[in-house]
Design an enzyme around this catalytic site. Structure first.
Site: not given
Ligand code: NDP
Length: 465
Positions: A14, A41-42, A47, A50, A98, A114, A186, A190, A213, A312, A320, A350, A444, A449
């Site tokens: 992206s 990736t997206c 995205c 997904k 694309y 590359a 995320y 999802e 978190r 990223d 994205t 989201a 409404h 609302e």
């Molecule tokens: P996230 O960072 O959102 O979540 C990673 C998860 O893995 C968390 O629950 C984390 O736990 C856990 N984790 C990480 N390390 C360990 C470990 N050593 N032991 C146990 N658990 C662990 O990453 P995702 O892979 O879900 O997604 C990557 C990124 O992609 C997102 O951050 C987001 O930026 C993007 N994304 C966005 C979407 C959207 O906009 N809808 C959809 C999908 C991806 P803890 O919380 O405790 O750290």
């Protein structure tokens, strides 16, 4: 010094595509190198597919809901392979768009891997994945952008090779009847919704007491409760996976609380890492941060001023639209002599679960760090469910800074939350006050609302309480 190109972009995701296209629109001579996925990736393994899978996963519930409205549609069977084939066809169509978008913009495209030969020279090796066998080629540019994205990270536990990640989940030949998803970010949330919605039994294994978190605590609790009410997703909280053992057709996932989950599929959704392997960055001494990400300044320049990084690989906010904004801003500055501003303080987010989550601005805890905040909460069953057996709640939380009366956070769990949030994020980012929201007339009957009619103060929070 004469170069082949004004700009080489490594990675056609992206951010890279936007940067290349905008640079070319200013007359720059631009090349893009992509090893595998045009659109990144997206478009290919993120995205877009997904969201198609999320749509696929919602029909079962809708068919059941339709009974309340007098329909007698019987829930049928979901044909995974037909769906995946249709999804793949759509992704191929987007790939072509694309490519043609870049070609129309007069960008030169190279498929291959590359790596840096020197600060201005990129070696393109034929990528096994590209299927092309052309020889190695060197090209040079005055400016180079690294936009190679990220890949899923598996936990370093015994048997992790038995597990899949989101990369493979998009191409599974068959939907697993049981899937154990590790993580509660995320991707975990999802895909838990996707697989459960399509009929799989999901075990969701994570180390926090509640999922997501980083999100507002009430939102996390609401999501936890919503999942607890479902029969198709079982949460295993505050636990760490220890190992995966293959037993016949099944995988046994051992947890540190003594549980053993027997499943057809273990899915790591445990974060992502920047794609920097093989770029030969060490040779140039390009600076990396603690998490292996590239360190850049406010103009996205690395410690080598004409080598930039976006998306990223810089691990800022890995979304994205953020990468697109960065790519656009960089091209504007380098070739359009323009400064393009984006508001990175209020990035709407989201999570496409069912129901989805939309969020912009500060959580209650974050907002209370800098003063007293007023909290307005509404929890209701959306009108759509008034005639259905299923009663899906909508949760809306607004956080208002007491001193300025500005709305500093807005969080929604419920149908259409991301669609609502996109519009309201403009108001929050613009610094509008609670009074501005109150003065706006609602539409409404809608769930949205409620956001302009939140009159009942739920509580007041400050750092000390
Ligand atoms: P996230 O960072 O959102 O979540 C990673 C998860 O893995 C968390 O629950 C984390 O736990 C856990 N984790 C990480 N390390 C360990 C470990 N050593 N032991 C146990 N658990 C662990 O990453 P995702 O892979 O879900 O997604 C990557 C990124 O992609 C997102 O951050 C987001 O930026 C993007 N994304 C966005 C979407 C959207 O906009 N809808 C959809 C999908 C991806 P803890 O919380 O405790 O750290």
């Amino acid at each position: 010094m004469k170069y082949d190109f004004d700009l080489i972009v490594i990675g056609a995701g992206s951010g890279g595509v936007r940067c290349a296209r905008i640079a070319a629109s200013y007359g720059a001579h631009v090349a893009v190198i992509e090893k595998q996925y045009w659109g990144g990736t997206c478009v290919n393994i993120g995205c877009v597919p997904k969201k198609l899978m999320v749509y696929a996963s919602t029909f079962n519930g809708q068919v059941k809901d339709s009974r309340g409205y007098g329909w007698d549609i019987v829930p049928g069977h979901h044909h995974w392979s037909e769906f995946i084939a249709a999804k793949n066809k759509e992704i191929k169509r987007l790939n072509r768009i694309y490519i043609s978008m870049l070609e129309k913009a007069d960008v030169t495209l190279f498929t291959g891997h590359a790596s840096f030969e020197d600060e201005h020279t990129i070696k393109i090796s034929p990528s096994v994945l590209s299927g092309k066998q052309a020889g190695i080629k060197n090209i040079t540019a005055k400016n180079i952008v690294i936009a190679t994205g990220s890949s899923p990270t598996k936990l370093d536990i015994e048997g992790n090779a038995f597990g899949i990640t989101s990369d493979e989940a998009f191409y599974l030949p068959k939907r697993p009847e049981n899937v154990a998803i590790i993580g509660s970010g995320y991707i975990a949330i999802e895909f838990a919704g996707i697989f459960a919605g399509l009929g799989s039994k999901v075990d969701l294994v994570y180390r926090q007491p509640v999922p997501l978190r980083g999100f507002d605590q009430d939102v996390r609790q609401v999501l936890y409760d919503v999942i607890e009410q479902r029969k198709d997703i079982k949460q295993h909280v505050t636990t760490h996976p220890q190992k995966i053992i293959k037993e016949g057709d099944q995988y046994h996932l051992y947890l540190d609380n003594g549980e053993i989950i027997k499943t057809n599929c273990v899915f790591f959704a445990t974060g992502r890492h920047p794609n920097l392997t093989g770029l030969n960055l060490e040779k140039l001494g390009i600076e990396k941060g603690k998490k292996g990400q590239l360190v850049v300044n406010k103009d996205f320049a690395t410690n080598i001023p004409h080598i930039y990084a976006i998306g990223d690989v810089i691990d800022f906010v890995n979304l994205t639209p953020v990468a697109i904004a960065q790519g656009h801003a960089l091209a504007d500055r380098l070739f359009g002599n323009k400064i393009r501003k984006s508001n990175y303080d209020y990035i709407p987010k989201a999570v496409f679960f069912n129901p989805p989550i939309g969020s912009v601005g500060l959580s209650e805890d974050e907002a209370a760090q800098s003063g007293t905040v007023e909290i307005y909460i509404s929890n209701f069953t959306a009108m759509r469910y008034s005639l259905t057996k299923r009663k899906v709640k909508t949760f809306i939380k607004m956080i208002v800074d007491q001193a300025s009366q500005k709305v500093v956070g807005l969080h929604i769990v419920g149908d259409d939350a991301p669609e609502m949030l996109q519009g309201f994020s403009v108001a929050v980012a613009a610094g509008l006050t609670k009074a501005d929201f109150n003065e706006t007339i609602g539409i409404h009957p809608t769930s949205a609302e409620e956001i302009v009619t939140l009159h009942q103060l739920t509580r007041v929070t400050s750092r000390k309480n």
